[in-house]
Design a protein around this motif. Sequence first.
Motif, PDB file in Angstrom:
ATOM      1  N   PRO A  23     -15.122   7.463 -34.728  1.00  0.00           N
ATOM      2  CA  PRO A  23     -13.782   6.679 -34.579  1.00  0.00           C
ATOM      3  C   PRO A  23     -13.310   7.127 -34.856  1.00  0.00           C
ATOM      4  O   PRO A  23     -11.880   6.574 -33.257  1.00  0.00           O
ATOM      5  CB  PRO A  23     -13.871   6.133 -35.680  1.00  0.00           C
ATOM      6  CG  PRO A  23     -14.849   5.948 -36.309  1.00  0.00           C
ATOM      7  CD  PRO A  23     -15.493   6.864 -36.176  1.00  0.00           C
ATOM      8  N   PHE A  26     -13.966  10.355 -30.826  1.00  0.00           N
ATOM      9  CA  PHE A  26     -13.643   9.244 -29.437  1.00  0.00           C
ATOM     10  C   PHE A  26     -12.501   8.128 -29.821  1.00  0.00           C
ATOM     11  O   PHE A  26     -12.759   6.970 -27.873  1.00  0.00           O
ATOM     12  CB  PHE A  26     -15.450   8.123 -29.319  1.00  0.00           C
ATOM     13  CG  PHE A  26     -16.559   9.140 -29.678  1.00  0.00           C
ATOM     14  CD1 PHE A  26     -16.503   9.938 -28.476  1.00  0.00           C
ATOM     15  CD2 PHE A  26     -16.946   9.268 -31.032  1.00  0.00           C
ATOM     16  CE1 PHE A  26     -17.642  11.141 -28.392  1.00  0.00           C
ATOM     17  CE2 PHE A  26     -18.594  10.336 -30.684  1.00  0.00           C
ATOM     18  CZ  PHE A  26     -18.421  11.096 -30.140  1.00  0.00           C
ATOM     19  N   GLU A  27     -11.613   8.181 -29.768  1.00  0.00           N
ATOM     20  CA  GLU A  27     -11.025   7.410 -30.032  1.00  0.00           C
ATOM     21  C   GLU A  27     -10.813   6.242 -29.593  1.00  0.00           C
ATOM     22  O   GLU A  27     -10.656   5.444 -28.923  1.00  0.00           O
ATOM     23  CB  GLU A  27      -9.705   7.736 -28.627  1.00  0.00           C
ATOM     24  CG  GLU A  27      -9.432   9.347 -28.937  1.00  0.00           C
ATOM     25  CD  GLU A  27      -8.781   9.822 -27.590  1.00  0.00           C
ATOM     26  OE1 GLU A  27      -8.332   8.684 -26.234  1.00  0.00           O
ATOM     27  OE2 GLU A  27      -7.805  10.716 -27.368  1.00  0.00           O
ATOM     28  N   TRP A  28     -11.117   5.228 -30.932  1.00  0.00           N
ATOM     29  CA  TRP A  28     -12.089   3.527 -30.603  1.00  0.00           C
ATOM     30  C   TRP A  28     -10.876   2.715 -30.724  1.00  0.00           C
ATOM     31  O   TRP A  28     -10.657   2.284 -30.570  1.00  0.00           O
ATOM     32  CB  TRP A  28     -13.319   3.358 -31.889  1.00  0.00           C
ATOM     33  CG  TRP A  28     -14.332   4.387 -31.586  1.00  0.00           C
ATOM     34  CD1 TRP A  28     -14.797   5.253 -30.802  1.00  0.00           C
ATOM     35  CD2 TRP A  28     -15.650   4.054 -32.419  1.00  0.00           C
ATOM     36  NE1 TRP A  28     -16.351   5.244 -30.429  1.00  0.00           N
ATOM     37  CE2 TRP A  28     -16.560   4.750 -31.962  1.00  0.00           C
ATOM     38  CE3 TRP A  28     -15.783   3.723 -33.678  1.00  0.00           C
ATOM     39  CZ2 TRP A  28     -18.018   4.765 -32.209  1.00  0.00           C
ATOM     40  CZ3 TRP A  28     -16.907   3.648 -34.264  1.00  0.00           C
ATOM     41  CH2 TRP A  28     -17.824   4.345 -33.469  1.00  0.00           C
ATOM     42  N   GLU A  29      -9.671   3.366 -31.313  1.00  0.00           N
ATOM     43  CA  GLU A  29      -8.718   2.293 -31.360  1.00  0.00           C
ATOM     44  C   GLU A  29      -8.577   1.703 -30.077  1.00  0.00           C
ATOM     45  O   GLU A  29      -7.817   0.619 -29.868  1.00  0.00           O
ATOM     46  CB  GLU A  29      -7.444   2.988 -32.120  1.00  0.00           C
ATOM     47  CG  GLU A  29      -7.970   3.666 -33.484  1.00  0.00           C
ATOM     48  CD  GLU A  29      -7.828   1.657 -34.337  1.00  0.00           C
ATOM     49  OE1 GLU A  29      -7.468   0.844 -33.915  1.00  0.00           O
ATOM     50  OE2 GLU A  29      -9.334   1.605 -35.444  1.00  0.00           O
ATOM     51  N   GLU A  31     -10.189   2.951 -26.727  1.00  0.00           N
ATOM     52  CA  GLU A  31     -11.381   2.254 -26.280  1.00  0.00           C
ATOM     53  C   GLU A  31     -11.335   1.009 -26.448  1.00  0.00           C
ATOM     54  O   GLU A  31     -11.526   0.373 -25.090  1.00  0.00           O
ATOM     55  CB  GLU A  31     -12.317   2.988 -26.004  1.00  0.00           C
ATOM     56  CG  GLU A  31     -12.346   4.621 -25.765  1.00  0.00           C
ATOM     57  CD  GLU A  31     -12.250   4.946 -24.301  1.00  0.00           C
ATOM     58  OE1 GLU A  31     -12.791   4.173 -24.198  1.00  0.00           O
ATOM     59  OE2 GLU A  31     -11.226   5.737 -23.711  1.00  0.00           O
ATOM     60  N   PHE A  32     -11.613   0.789 -28.113  1.00  0.00           N
ATOM     61  CA  PHE A  32     -12.490  -0.417 -27.960  1.00  0.00           C
ATOM     62  C   PHE A  32     -11.176  -2.192 -27.710  1.00  0.00           C
ATOM     63  O   PHE A  32     -11.223  -2.659 -28.021  1.00  0.00           O
ATOM     64  CB  PHE A  32     -12.602  -0.957 -28.940  1.00  0.00           C
ATOM     65  CG  PHE A  32     -14.282   0.106 -29.370  1.00  0.00           C
ATOM     66  CD1 PHE A  32     -15.247   0.498 -29.106  1.00  0.00           C
ATOM     67  CD2 PHE A  32     -14.408   0.239 -30.597  1.00  0.00           C
ATOM     68  CE1 PHE A  32     -16.025   1.477 -28.203  1.00  0.00           C
ATOM     69  CE2 PHE A  32     -15.910   1.066 -30.637  1.00  0.00           C
ATOM     70  CZ  PHE A  32     -16.912   1.404 -29.539  1.00  0.00           C
ATOM     71  N   ARG A  40     -16.266  -4.727 -31.421  1.00  0.00           N
ATOM     72  CA  ARG A  40     -16.007  -4.175 -32.387  1.00  0.00           C
ATOM     73  C   ARG A  40     -16.473  -4.102 -33.670  1.00  0.00           C
ATOM     74  O   ARG A  40     -16.677  -3.000 -34.002  1.00  0.00           O
ATOM     75  CB  ARG A  40     -14.352  -4.009 -31.923  1.00  0.00           C
ATOM     76  CG  ARG A  40     -13.281  -3.840 -30.940  1.00  0.00           C
ATOM     77  CD  ARG A  40     -11.981  -4.025 -31.450  1.00  0.00           C
ATOM     78  NE  ARG A  40     -11.208  -4.980 -32.147  1.00  0.00           N
ATOM     79  CZ  ARG A  40     -10.559  -5.966 -31.221  1.00  0.00           C
ATOM     80  NH1 ARG A  40     -10.591  -6.022 -30.249  1.00  0.00           N
ATOM     81  NH2 ARG A  40     -10.336  -7.148 -32.049  1.00  0.00           N
ATOM     82  N   MET A  43     -20.176  -2.482 -32.964  1.00  0.00           N
ATOM     83  CA  MET A  43     -19.860  -1.223 -32.875  1.00  0.00           C
ATOM     84  C   MET A  43     -18.961  -0.483 -34.248  1.00  0.00           C
ATOM     85  O   MET A  43     -20.568   0.627 -34.441  1.00  0.00           O
ATOM     86  CB  MET A  43     -18.939  -0.703 -32.151  1.00  0.00           C
ATOM     87  CG  MET A  43     -19.238  -1.027 -30.957  1.00  0.00           C
ATOM     88  SD  MET A  43     -20.973   0.190 -30.317  1.00  0.00           S
ATOM     89  CE  MET A  43     -20.352   1.340 -30.311  1.00  0.00           C
ATOM     90  N   LYS A  44     -18.998  -0.563 -35.203  1.00  0.00           N
ATOM     91  CA  LYS A  44     -18.424  -0.267 -36.598  1.00  0.00           C
ATOM     92  C   LYS A  44     -19.644  -0.534 -36.921  1.00  0.00           C
ATOM     93  O   LYS A  44     -20.046   0.650 -38.446  1.00  0.00           O
ATOM     94  CB  LYS A  44     -16.920  -0.667 -37.213  1.00  0.00           C
ATOM     95  CG  LYS A  44     -15.892  -0.162 -36.191  1.00  0.00           C
ATOM     96  CD  LYS A  44     -14.158  -0.877 -36.666  1.00  0.00           C
ATOM     97  CE  LYS A  44     -13.223  -0.690 -35.651  1.00  0.00           C
ATOM     98  NZ  LYS A  44     -12.199  -1.272 -36.151  1.00  0.00           N
ATOM     99  N   THR A  47     -22.463   1.707 -36.378  1.00  0.00           N
ATOM    100  CA  THR A  47     -22.288   3.410 -36.945  1.00  0.00           C
ATOM    101  C   THR A  47     -22.253   3.436 -38.571  1.00  0.00           C
ATOM    102  O   THR A  47     -22.866   4.899 -38.604  1.00  0.00           O
ATOM    103  CB  THR A  47     -20.823   3.428 -36.525  1.00  0.00           C
ATOM    104  OG1 THR A  47     -21.039   3.892 -35.183  1.00  0.00           O
ATOM    105  CG2 THR A  47     -20.228   5.054 -37.088  1.00  0.00           C
TER     106      THR A  47
END
Length: 72
Positions: A23, A26-29, A31-32, A40, A43-44, A47
């Motif tokens: 997270p 890949f900068e999920w905060e 990107e999502f 969201r 995805m979490k 993973t």
Amino acid sequence: MQTHLVIIGILFIVLALIHFIFPKYFEWEKEFKSLSLINRQIMKVHTIFIGLTVFLMGLLCLTSSHELIETI
């Protein structure tokens, strides 16, 4: 053969631990933000599920390599 399973077990555990940095890496905060809440969360959870499964496979290879090779 048993040595191979132990090495594979260690690699699986390392791969599972790498899932914890996904997270942030890949900068999920960022990107999502465009995704809906349910996507969201999926995805979490997905993973975490993959990481846990790979970790448990590695643990199995480390602790039971002899039993995985031998039959009866």
